[in-house]
Enzyme design. Structure first.
Site, PDB file in Angstrom:
ATOM      1  CG  HIS A   1       1.008   8.223   1.768  1.00  0.00           C
ATOM      2  ND1 HIS A   1      -0.198   7.905   1.385  1.00  0.00           N
ATOM      3  CD2 HIS A   1       1.591   7.187   2.191  1.00  0.00           C
ATOM      4  CE1 HIS A   1      -0.414   6.442   1.665  1.00  0.00           C
ATOM      5  NE2 HIS A   1       0.777   6.048   2.220  1.00  0.00           N
TER       6      HIS A   1
ATOM      7  CE  LYS B   1      -1.644   2.605  -2.932  1.00  0.00           C
ATOM      8  NZ  LYS B   1      -2.020   1.599  -1.790  1.00  0.00           N
TER       9      LYS B   1
ATOM     10  CB  SER C   1       2.358  -0.662  -2.801  1.00  0.00           C
ATOM     11  OG  SER C   1       1.021  -0.466  -2.328  1.00  0.00           O
TER      12      SER C   1
ATOM     13  CG  ASP D   1      -1.020  -0.809  -5.082  1.00  0.00           C
ATOM     14  OD1 ASP D   1      -0.111  -1.443  -4.631  1.00  0.00           O
ATOM     15  OD2 ASP D   1      -1.860  -0.236  -4.278  1.00  0.00           O
TER      16      ASP D   1
ATOM     17  NE  ARG E   1       3.027  -6.076  -1.184  1.00  0.00           N
ATOM     18  CZ  ARG E   1       2.987  -5.039  -0.979  1.00  0.00           C
ATOM     19  NH1 ARG E   1       2.175  -4.074  -1.604  1.00  0.00           N
ATOM     20  NH2 ARG E   1       3.420  -4.621   0.125  1.00  0.00           N
TER      21      ARG E   1
HETATM   22  N1  URA Z   1       0.537   0.904   1.984  1.00  0.00           N
HETATM   23  C1  URA Z   1       0.335   0.593   0.840  1.00  0.00           C
HETATM   24  O1  URA Z   1      -0.428   1.418   0.206  1.00  0.00           O
HETATM   25  N2  URA Z   1       0.843  -0.459   0.226  1.00  0.00           N
HETATM   26  C2  URA Z   1       1.672  -1.088   0.844  1.00  0.00           C
HETATM   27  O2  URA Z   1       2.135  -1.985   0.202  1.00  0.00           O
HETATM   28  C3  URA Z   1       1.884  -0.844   2.526  1.00  0.00           C
HETATM   29  C4  URA Z   1       1.122   0.310   2.891  1.00  0.00           C
END
Ligand code: URA
Ligand code: CA
Length: 433
Positions: free
Chosen positions: A82, A187, A183, A161, A168
């Protein structure tokens, strides 16, 4: 339990328990906690920070708020990769077939682009016919049988999220390290990989503008991953300028093909080998990074990785002929060369604004609802540290309109030519603890 008590505790420097964090995440997801209390809570976290234990509990609560993908029926150690985001980041498209070609199962869930950053899923859709929405069963079957599949995120992955991120975004609480770390990791954990390689980008085109913050984010995510039982490591990489030469969709697929042919940009090729070696070691297919890299070089130079890419495209409904004939993808109507106005060394390529220039041409989205023009984008012919002569091509613009004056000016404004500078280091750190 009452939300006001949690806000007050955090405001006064207290540490929240697992039960309290679950109460917040569950309550916000099901709508029983209103936006105004959640917003205040997020801002309190922004200022007061969180302990590792709080971040881990927040991550797990968000990961468990929706579907948790079970990849256990896939044999072997599933390794995910990622990136925290960049401009012209073509890495996954090369990495997925390359790592699969040495026998590591790659079950990759990727996202779409927004603003100046692109998304792997959008880029793959530039391949005619390519399906990015795979049913879970098909996704698992493809990885089991062919080692590789790339799909968009399932609709119900970490819904907490999704809701919190949207909040946010409008409350100035995106760039908080505990909130970004939880966050991203929520995932990753919900998508089922056994091990995770993180590419934490730093510089102008990234969330983390300086190396200190990038290092802190990387260390936090590695610790959370391990606490959640996933072997996790992070590479900190430079995103002060875009990665590779192409920023767009079709042209990044072309760049990925060139890289699989051994003719890709140096920085992209190196990035792929660095991240790929880590993935191969985490998957237990090699004992050392050197051994892993040698396996990847062999897979690339022998053409096995390119064959794997064709197989991956065909498996997902795309036309694999584009790998040998990229011109079969949609091409832009107009191609403009942008010449350097002076001789000198390229000192700076402002990644974020170059990404925005590509977005204005249509390669990216200003808002989530915008559609994408796959064929457009910009290609950089000179990267930071390279010399250029007046009149030599600095950038090529691929466009579907003749009106590119504003984009051309934007590129001139964001590429600085002057006295000699060194090429920036691509890899800024490796975090394993
Ligand atoms: N990417 C994400 O998935 N979440 C964040 O808070 C910042 C970047
Ligand atoms: Ca690129």
């Amino acid at each position: 339990m009452r939300m006001i008590d949690l806000i007050e505790k955090k405001r006064d420097g207290g540490e929240l328990t697992k039960e309290e964090i679950n109460f917040f995440v569950d309550g916000y997801t099901d709508g029983s906690i209103p936006d105004y209390q959640a917003s205040t809570f997020l801002m309190t976290v922004f200022y007061k920070d969180m302990t590792d234990e709080e971040i881990t509990n927040l991550t797990l609560a968000m990961a468990n708020s929706g579907d948790v993908i079970d990849l256990s029926s896939i044999e072997g150690v599933k390794v995910d990769k990622h990136s925290t985001g960049g401009v012209g980041d073509t890495t996954t498209i090369v990495l997925a077939p390359l790592v699969a070609a040495v026998g590591v199962p790659v079950a990759k869930m990727s996202g779409r682009g927004l603003g100046h950053t692109g998304g792997t899923i959008d880029k793959l859709e530039a391949i005619p016919g390519f399906q990015v929405e795979l049913e879970n069963d098909k996704f698992i079957k493809l990885v089991n049988e062919t080692q590789v599949a790339v799909t968009g995120q399932s609709g119900n992955l970490a819904p907490a999220d999704k809701k919190l991120y949207a909040l946010r975004d409008v409350t100035a609480t995106v760039d908080s390290i505990p909130l970004i770390a939880s966050s991203i990791m929520s995932k990753k954990i919900a998508s089922g990989a056994d091990a995770i390689v993180l590419d934490v980008t730093t510089g102008d085109g990234a969330f983390m503008k300086n190396i200190e913050d990038a290092t802190r984010l990387a260390k936090t995510m590695v610790r959370i991953g391990k606490l959640a039982g996933r072997n996790t490591m992070a590479v900190i990489s430079d995103m002060s300028q875009p990665l590779g030469e192409a920023i767009g969709n079709t042209i990044e697929i072309e760049e990925a093909i060139a890289t699989l042919n051994g003719n890709g940009p140096e920085d992209l090729t190196e990035m792929v080998y660095v991240l790929g070696s880590q993935m191969v070691v985490l998957a237990g297919k090699a004992d050392t990074l050197e051994e892993a890299r040698a396996m990847l070089v062999e897979a690339l130079e022998s053409g096995k990785a390119k064959e794997k890419f064709k197989e991956m495209i065909a498996n997902q409904g795309g036309n694999p002929e584009i790998v040998d004939a990229p011109e079969k993808m949609a091409q832009a109507k107009f191609v403009y060369e942008v010449p350097a106005k002076e001789s000198g060394c390229v000192r700076e390529i402002h990644a974020e604004n170059v990404g925005i220039a590509a977005m204005i041409l249509g390669a990216g989205r200003k808002t989530k609802e915008d559609s994408i023009d796959y064929s457009v984008g910009v290609k950089l012919h000179k990267k930071v540290g390279m010399d250029v002569k007046e009149g030599e091509t600095l950038v090529t613009i691929y466009s579907n309109t003749e009106d590119v004056a504003a984009v051309r000016e934007m590129l001139y404004d964001n590429i600085t030519i002057g006295d000699k500078v060194e090429e920036p280091a691509l890899i800024r750190g490796i975090i394993t603890e």
